[in-house]
Motif scaffolding. Structure first.
Motif, PDB file in Angstrom:
ATOM      1  N   THR A 131     -34.288 -47.823  72.745  1.00 49.96           N
ATOM      2  CA  THR A 131     -34.419 -49.109  72.066  1.00 49.96           C
ATOM      3  C   THR A 131     -35.783 -49.745  72.311  1.00 49.96           C
ATOM      4  OG1 THR A 131     -33.413 -50.265  73.939  1.00 49.96           O
ATOM      5  CG2 THR A 131     -31.941 -49.635  72.135  1.00 49.96           C
ATOM      6  N   ASP A 132     -36.438 -49.398  73.436  1.00 51.93           N
ATOM      7  CA  ASP A 132     -37.685 -50.077  73.783  1.00 51.93           C
ATOM      8  C   ASP A 132     -38.919 -49.536  73.073  1.00 51.93           C
ATOM      9  OD1 ASP A 132     -37.933 -47.711  75.212  1.00 51.93           O
ATOM     10  OD2 ASP A 132     -37.941 -48.673  77.182  1.00 51.93           O
ATOM     11  N   ASN A 133     -38.836 -48.304  72.525  1.00 50.03           N
ATOM     12  CA  ASN A 133     -40.003 -47.802  71.788  1.00 50.03           C
ATOM     13  C   ASN A 133     -39.637 -47.002  70.536  1.00 50.03           C
ATOM     14  OD1 ASN A 133     -39.200 -45.314  72.781  1.00 50.03           O
ATOM     15  ND2 ASN A 133     -40.955 -45.033  74.113  1.00 50.03           N
ATOM     16  N   GLY A 134     -38.340 -46.801  70.276  1.00 48.28           N
ATOM     17  CA  GLY A 134     -37.894 -46.111  69.072  1.00 48.28           C
ATOM     18  C   GLY A 134     -38.082 -44.604  69.090  1.00 48.28           C
ATOM     19  N   LEU A 135     -38.490 -44.054  70.226  1.00 45.71           N
ATOM     20  CA  LEU A 135     -38.727 -42.616  70.324  1.00 45.71           C
ATOM     21  C   LEU A 135     -37.571 -41.910  71.019  1.00 45.71           C
ATOM     22  CD1 LEU A 135     -42.477 -42.697  71.454  1.00 45.71           C
ATOM     23  CD2 LEU A 135     -41.577 -42.384  69.135  1.00 45.71           C
ATOM     24  N   SER A 176     -30.191 -47.385  74.065  1.00 42.57           N
ATOM     25  CA  SER A 176     -30.456 -46.403  73.008  1.00 42.57           C
ATOM     26  C   SER A 176     -29.794 -46.819  71.702  1.00 42.57           C
ATOM     27  CB  SER A 176     -29.973 -45.015  73.439  1.00 42.57           C
ATOM     28  OG  SER A 176     -28.598 -45.031  73.716  1.00 42.57           O
ATOM     29  N   THR A 177     -30.346 -46.272  70.612  1.00 44.38           N
ATOM     30  CA  THR A 177     -29.769 -46.521  69.291  1.00 44.38           C
ATOM     31  C   THR A 177     -29.116 -45.261  68.725  1.00 44.38           C
ATOM     32  OG1 THR A 177     -31.875 -46.001  68.203  1.00 44.38           O
ATOM     33  CG2 THR A 177     -31.448 -48.330  68.752  1.00 44.38           C
ATOM     34  N   ASP A 178     -29.361 -44.120  69.383  1.00 39.70           N
ATOM     35  CA  ASP A 178     -28.809 -42.848  68.915  1.00 39.70           C
ATOM     36  C   ASP A 178     -28.736 -41.885  70.086  1.00 39.70           C
ATOM     37  OD1 ASP A 178     -27.929 -40.826  67.138  1.00 39.70           O
ATOM     38  OD2 ASP A 178     -29.971 -40.138  66.782  1.00 39.70           O
ATOM     39  N   LEU A 179     -27.679 -41.104  70.115  1.00 38.97           N
ATOM     40  CA  LEU A 179     -27.531 -40.005  71.065  1.00 38.97           C
ATOM     41  C   LEU A 179     -27.164 -38.789  70.253  1.00 38.97           C
ATOM     42  CD1 LEU A 179     -25.282 -41.634  73.810  1.00 38.97           C
ATOM     43  CD2 LEU A 179     -27.673 -40.997  74.067  1.00 38.97           C
ATOM     44  N   ARG A 180     -27.819 -37.672  70.545  1.00 38.81           N
ATOM     45  CA  ARG A 180     -27.451 -36.460  69.819  1.00 38.81           C
ATOM     46  C   ARG A 180     -27.835 -35.226  70.608  1.00 38.81           C
ATOM     47  NH1 ARG A 180     -31.215 -36.530  64.490  1.00 38.81           N
ATOM     48  NH2 ARG A 180     -30.410 -38.615  64.325  1.00 38.81           N
ATOM     49  N   PHE A 181     -27.043 -34.180  70.390  1.00 42.74           N
ATOM     50  CA  PHE A 181     -27.378 -32.870  70.924  1.00 42.74           C
ATOM     51  C   PHE A 181     -28.191 -32.150  69.856  1.00 42.74           C
ATOM     52  CE2 PHE A 181     -23.878 -33.857  73.739  1.00 42.74           C
ATOM     53  CZ  PHE A 181     -24.306 -33.307  74.932  1.00 42.74           C
ATOM     54  N   ILE A 182     -29.350 -31.645  70.246  1.00 44.91           N
ATOM     55  CA  ILE A 182     -30.305 -31.047  69.316  1.00 44.91           C
ATOM     56  C   ILE A 182     -30.550 -29.593  69.701  1.00 44.91           C
ATOM     57  CG2 ILE A 182     -32.689 -31.183  68.466  1.00 44.91           C
ATOM     58  CD1 ILE A 182     -31.072 -33.575  67.636  1.00 44.91           C
ATOM     59  N   ALA A 183     -30.520 -28.720  68.709  1.00 41.50           N
ATOM     60  CA  ALA A 183     -30.899 -27.327  68.946  1.00 41.50           C
ATOM     61  C   ALA A 183     -32.382 -27.298  69.309  1.00 41.50           C
ATOM     62  CB  ALA A 183     -30.641 -26.487  67.708  1.00 41.50           C
ATOM     63  N   ILE A 241     -36.145 -29.769  67.755  1.00 42.18           N
ATOM     64  CA  ILE A 241     -36.725 -30.868  68.530  1.00 42.18           C
ATOM     65  C   ILE A 241     -38.050 -31.348  67.944  1.00 42.18           C
ATOM     66  CG2 ILE A 241     -37.767 -31.419  70.776  1.00 42.18           C
ATOM     67  CD1 ILE A 241     -35.415 -29.871  72.026  1.00 42.18           C
ATOM     68  N   ASP A 242     -38.863 -30.447  67.429  1.00 41.68           N
ATOM     69  CA  ASP A 242     -40.181 -30.832  66.896  1.00 41.68           C
ATOM     70  C   ASP A 242     -40.095 -31.812  65.728  1.00 41.68           C
ATOM     71  OD1 ASP A 242     -41.593 -29.392  68.761  1.00 41.68           O
ATOM     72  OD2 ASP A 242     -41.885 -27.652  67.476  1.00 41.68           O
ATOM     73  N   LYS A 243     -38.933 -31.915  65.099  1.00 47.22           N
ATOM     74  CA  LYS A 243     -38.766 -32.807  63.948  1.00 47.22           C
ATOM     75  C   LYS A 243     -38.546 -34.268  64.359  1.00 47.22           C
ATOM     76  CE  LYS A 243     -36.795 -29.073  61.228  1.00 47.22           C
ATOM     77  NZ  LYS A 243     -35.600 -28.541  60.597  1.00 47.22           N
ATOM     78  N   LEU A 244     -38.288 -34.512  65.654  1.00 46.64           N
ATOM     79  CA  LEU A 244     -37.961 -35.857  66.112  1.00 46.64           C
ATOM     80  C   LEU A 244     -39.203 -36.593  66.609  1.00 46.64           C
ATOM     81  CD1 LEU A 244     -34.729 -35.096  68.155  1.00 46.64           C
ATOM     82  CD2 LEU A 244     -34.889 -36.013  65.837  1.00 46.64           C
ATOM     83  N   PRO A 245     -39.275 -37.920  66.381  1.00 48.52           N
ATOM     84  CA  PRO A 245     -40.375 -38.693  66.959  1.00 48.52           C
ATOM     85  C   PRO A 245     -40.192 -38.771  68.473  1.00 48.52           C
ATOM     86  CG  PRO A 245     -38.810 -40.158  65.875  1.00 48.52           C
ATOM     87  CD  PRO A 245     -38.359 -38.754  65.593  1.00 48.52           C
ATOM     88  N   MET A 246     -41.232 -38.338  69.205  1.00 56.13           N
ATOM     89  CA  MET A 246     -41.106 -38.229  70.651  1.00 56.13           C
ATOM     90  C   MET A 246     -42.502 -38.283  71.273  1.00 56.13           C
ATOM     91  SD  MET A 246     -39.339 -34.993  72.618  1.00 56.13           S
ATOM     92  CE  MET A 246     -37.855 -35.178  71.650  1.00 56.13           C
ATOM     93  N   HIS A 247     -42.604 -38.876  72.438  1.00 56.96           N
ATOM     94  CA  HIS A 247     -43.879 -38.928  73.135  1.00 56.96           C
ATOM     95  C   HIS A 247     -44.228 -37.552  73.690  1.00 56.96           C
ATOM     96  CE1 HIS A 247     -46.878 -40.014  76.202  1.00 56.96           C
ATOM     97  NE2 HIS A 247     -47.178 -40.968  75.344  1.00 56.96           N
ATOM     98  N   HIS A 248     -45.532 -37.286  73.762  1.00 55.51           N
ATOM     99  CA  HIS A 248     -46.061 -36.009  74.252  1.00 55.51           C
ATOM    100  C   HIS A 248     -45.454 -35.611  75.604  1.00 55.51           C
ATOM    101  CE1 HIS A 248     -48.929 -33.172  75.984  1.00 55.51           C
ATOM    102  NE2 HIS A 248     -49.099 -34.031  76.963  1.00 55.51           N
ATOM    103  N   THR A 249     -45.294 -36.556  76.515  1.00 53.88           N
ATOM    104  CA  THR A 249     -44.818 -36.208  77.856  1.00 53.88           C
ATOM    105  C   THR A 249     -43.358 -35.763  77.845  1.00 53.88           C
ATOM    106  OG1 THR A 249     -44.347 -38.524  78.305  1.00 53.88           O
ATOM    107  CG2 THR A 249     -46.499 -37.688  79.001  1.00 53.88           C
ATOM    108  N   GLN A 250     -42.558 -36.264  76.921  1.00 54.65           N
ATOM    109  CA  GLN A 250     -41.177 -35.786  76.785  1.00 54.65           C
ATOM    110  C   GLN A 250     -41.174 -34.358  76.226  1.00 54.65           C
ATOM    111  OE1 GLN A 250     -38.174 -37.424  77.625  1.00 54.65           O
ATOM    112  NE2 GLN A 250     -39.539 -38.845  78.654  1.00 54.65           N
TER     113      GLN A 250
END
Length: 156
Positions: free
Chosen positions: A39-43, A119-126, A130-139
């Motif tokens: 929720t704090d950064n949308g990633l 959080s605004t969403d929880l999901r199990f991802i293959a 993962i590359d399709k999701l907005p995410m910070h480099h360190t994650q």
């Protein structure tokens, strides 16, 4: 409270705190990885957070996964130690943290998946999605190290 993550940014504010934190790569029986949209950064990110006094780092990871996802987990291994001083996290309250995170692997032993106020969403991802999701480099780096199935944990 919102946050902005900076990596290798010469204009990033100087850190004024260091918080010991733990995160966990939680997988299901199909090998999918649990991610939350913060929720704090949308990633999207791995569940995790700061260690409390009187608590071990593995216990921190277990508690944070339970608080943020509703799942009970058991720690099964270590992905790595992430302490790169070029990664700072700026909060709207003026705190600027230097990264200090120990990332574990974990398996589900109970609980029920539920969204928390973090959080605004929880999901199990293959892994290949993962590359399709907005995410910070360190994650992404932690996930990459996990998927490489390294013999030794990352130390950096």
């Amino acid at each position: 409270m919102a946050r902005t993550e900076h990596f290798n940014d010469p204009d990033a504010p100087r850190p004024n705190s260091l918080v010991v934190a733990a995160s966990a790569v939680v997988t299901d029986d199909a090998g999918r990885i649990l991610l939350q949209r913060r929720t704090d950064n949308g990633l999207y990110a791995l569940p995790g957070g700061g260690m409390d006094l009187g608590e071990s780092l593995p216990a921190t990871a277990v508690r944070e996964v339970r608080e943020e996802t509703g799942l009970d987990v058991e720690i099964t291994g270590l992905v790595g130690m992430y302490t790169d001083p070029r990664h700072v996290i700026e909060y709207t309250n003026g705190e600027v943290r230097q990264q200090f995170n120990i990332c574990f692997t974990a398996r589900i032993v109970g609980g029920k998946l539920r969204i928390s106020d973090e959080s605004t969403d929880l999901r199990f991802i293959a892994p290949d999605e993962i590359d399709k999701l907005p995410m910070h480099h360190t994650q992404r780096l932690r996930l990459q190290h996990f998927m490489e199935q390294r013999e030794r944990p990352y130390l950096g």
